[in-house]
Design a protein around this motif. Structure first.
Motif, PDB file in Angstrom:
ATOM      1  N   ARG A   3      34.128 -10.399  53.060  1.00 27.87           N
ATOM      2  CA  ARG A   3      34.923  -9.686  54.042  1.00 27.87           C
ATOM      3  C   ARG A   3      34.390  -8.288  54.321  1.00 27.87           C
ATOM      4  O   ARG A   3      34.807  -7.641  55.281  1.00 27.87           O
ATOM      5  N   ILE A 216      42.752 -21.750  50.564  1.00 24.89           N
ATOM      6  CA  ILE A 216      41.819 -20.692  50.958  1.00 24.89           C
ATOM      7  C   ILE A 216      42.218 -19.434  50.198  1.00 24.89           C
ATOM      8  O   ILE A 216      43.380 -19.273  49.794  1.00 24.89           O
ATOM      9  N   PRO A 230      42.334 -16.020  59.551  1.00 27.53           N
ATOM     10  CA  PRO A 230      41.185 -16.483  60.345  1.00 27.53           C
ATOM     11  C   PRO A 230      41.619 -17.087  61.678  1.00 27.53           C
ATOM     12  O   PRO A 230      42.693 -17.662  61.792  1.00 27.53           O
ATOM     13  N   SER A 232      39.519 -19.329  63.229  1.00 30.51           N
ATOM     14  CA  SER A 232      38.505 -20.378  63.344  1.00 30.51           C
ATOM     15  C   SER A 232      38.898 -21.516  62.411  1.00 30.51           C
ATOM     16  O   SER A 232      39.844 -21.393  61.623  1.00 30.51           O
ATOM     17  N   LEU A 234      37.022 -22.533  60.088  1.00 29.91           N
ATOM     18  CA  LEU A 234      36.316 -22.264  58.827  1.00 29.91           C
ATOM     19  C   LEU A 234      35.304 -23.358  58.507  1.00 29.91           C
ATOM     20  O   LEU A 234      35.280 -23.927  57.406  1.00 29.91           O
ATOM     21  N   GLU A 290      36.347 -16.123  55.136  1.00 30.14           N
ATOM     22  CA  GLU A 290      37.029 -17.406  55.088  1.00 30.14           C
ATOM     23  C   GLU A 290      38.264 -17.352  54.208  1.00 30.14           C
ATOM     24  O   GLU A 290      38.386 -18.050  53.208  1.00 30.14           O
TER      25      GLU A 290
END
Length: 477
Positions: A3, A216, A230, A232, A234, A290
């Protein structure tokens, strides 16, 4: 590393102090400066540490201090060594002395206190401050150590407190849920589910579930203001982006439920919605990260315990915050000879309300007697407590240790500025000088703004590291 740490070499996303710029504009001296005006940093608006006034200061030669904060804010200076105190506990340790800064995000801020773990620390400052305050191998003449390596953050909308040595069971409701961290470098917990109004935001793909991937990481970061998730899938781990899914169904007056290690925890609407801006405090995670950043919206909802008794296997405790719990009085903040706030225990024992950690000099003089009276009363209480058998103590902790340090629960007041940033008072040097710094569980560095290193004065000391890299000698640190 994924991150990008807020306070580390190489740069990264800044969610903590910069959220004020993102959501509320930049604040300086009561004036709000809108984003886009290219503000600059004003060093004279910080309360700098003055090394020349400390009898115990030492300059660590040949080692520079250089960090990048949020990719754009670069902090430079030198490494110092001095006595640092938080609450009742103090130790002589290394820290960063910041003399150069190019970001207005630090206006009016004296520094940053990272409460992270050693694996995320700088090589030049290998021991984070919290570990130094609980290190029994330090100099006995310059320390009063914490015997239980546990701290807890309890927060309301306008203020907070840091518990050192454990937690107050009156601060939460129900039972405390414990989970082991998934990393040795950050306070990461496994998130298996996030739901909103009956909608699951973490829909794991069938292929991912077949491989046992059903969670996650969620990083508990007090330097991040909002809930960051997120946007997305991932890399195929999820069926749809969580942030987009939430924005499609978001509405008022509905809580968010986050499951950590299989235990569901509630984030009330009032904690994830920012009233000053009338908008949700939810953001998208940076590309490549992620996981989920569990920022201050989570700390306002839950009591969070960080048990570092075994640094290689940290444990996180989570429980719903008790809305009836009263925080410690602001006057409990230590001033030089005041050793900190000792828990008298129980709900309703301490007044609560909006408070400023840093007071003006005039205000401090007005209530100087209050500070001294409170200090005397609490230290007397400590002495009496030490004389009682351990089994008679309601706090359930041993008596004072005559060798220095103790295991009593200490509470230190924390300011929660505009519901976006935690600030705490620390004191440095001999005699003590107070600095108001950001309280950040997402980093491991302690650094304060300082005067340039004194070249020579009657109290100065020089600290030579055991190993001096040749490159530093050539650069002339």
């Amino acid at each position: 590393q994924g991150r990008g740490r807020k306070f580390g070499q190489g740069g990264g996303m800044m969610f903590g102090a910069a959220v004020l710029a993102l959501l509320m504009g930049l604040v300086r001296g009561g004036e709000v400066i809108q984003v886009g005006q290219e503000p600059t940093f004003f060093m004279n608006e910080t309360h700098k540490f003055h090394p020349a006034q400390s009898l115990s200061f030492a300059h660590v030669l040949f080692v520079g201090f250089s960090l990048t904060y949020a990719d754009t804010a670069r902090l430079r200076g030198y490494i110092a060594q001095d006595v640092v105190q938080v609450g009742r506990y103090y130790a002589k340790t290394k820290f960063g002395c910041i003399t150069q800064c190019d970001s207005a995000d630090f206006d009016g801020i004296d520094g940053i206190l990272g409460l992270g773990m050693p694996d995320a620390a700088m090589s030049s400052i290998p021991e984070p401050l919290f570990f130094a305050l609980s290190d029994e191998t330090g100099d006995p003449a310059n320390q009063y150590i914490l015997r239980r390596r546990i701290f807890t953050l309890v927060s309301t909308d306008g203020a907070a407190e840091l518990h050192l040595g454990g937690y107050d069971p009156h601060a939460f409701t129900g039972s405390m849920h414990y989970v082991k961290t998934t990393s040795n470098a950050e306070y990461s917990v496994p998130i298996t589910s996030i739901t909103f109004d009956g909608h699951e935001l973490l829909n794991f793909a069938t292929a991912a579930q077949a491989k046992g991937k059903t969670s996650i990481p969620g990083i508990l970061d007090s330097g991040t203001s909002c809930l960051v998730m997120p946007d997305s899938v991932l890399g195929g781990l999820l069926l749809e982006p969580p942030y987009t899914r939430l924005m499609n169904v978001i509405k008022r007056d509905v809580p968010i439920y986050i499951s950590v290690g299989g235990h569901q925890l509630e984030i009330p609407f009032t904690n994830w919605w920012l009233d000053p801006n009338d908008r949700p405090c939810i953001q998208t995670a940076p590309a490549g990260f992620e996981g989920v950043l569990l920022g201050d919206v989570v700390f306002r909802s839950l009591v969070v315990v960080f048990d570092l008794s075994h640094p290689r296997a940290p444990v996180i405790g989570l429980a719903p915050r008790n809305p009836a719990y009263k925080l410690v009085d602001a006057a409990c903040g230590h001033v030089n000879d005041f050793k900190g706030c000792v828990a008298f225990g129980g709900v309703g024992k301490h007044p609560v309300g909006k408070r400023k950690v840093r007071t003006s000099e005039a205000r401090r003089k007005q209530r100087e007697n209050r500070f001294l009276e409170k200090a005397t009363a609490q230290l007397d209480w400590l002495e009496n407590k030490a004389m009682q058998p351990a089994k008679e103590q309601k706090l359930g902790v041993p008596r004072l240790d005559p060798s220095g340090g103790d295991t009593l629960l200490t509470k230190v007041p924390v300011d929660f500025f505009q519901e976006t940033q935690f600030f705490i008072n620390v004191s440095l040097g001999t005699p003590r000088q107070i600095s108001t710094v950001i309280l950040d569980t997402g980093s491991s560095v302690f650094g304060v703004f300082c005067d340039p290193a004194p070249s020579a004065h009657k109290h100065s000391h020089i600290y030579l590291p055991h190993f001096i890299p040749s490159g530093m000698l050539q650069q002339g640190w």
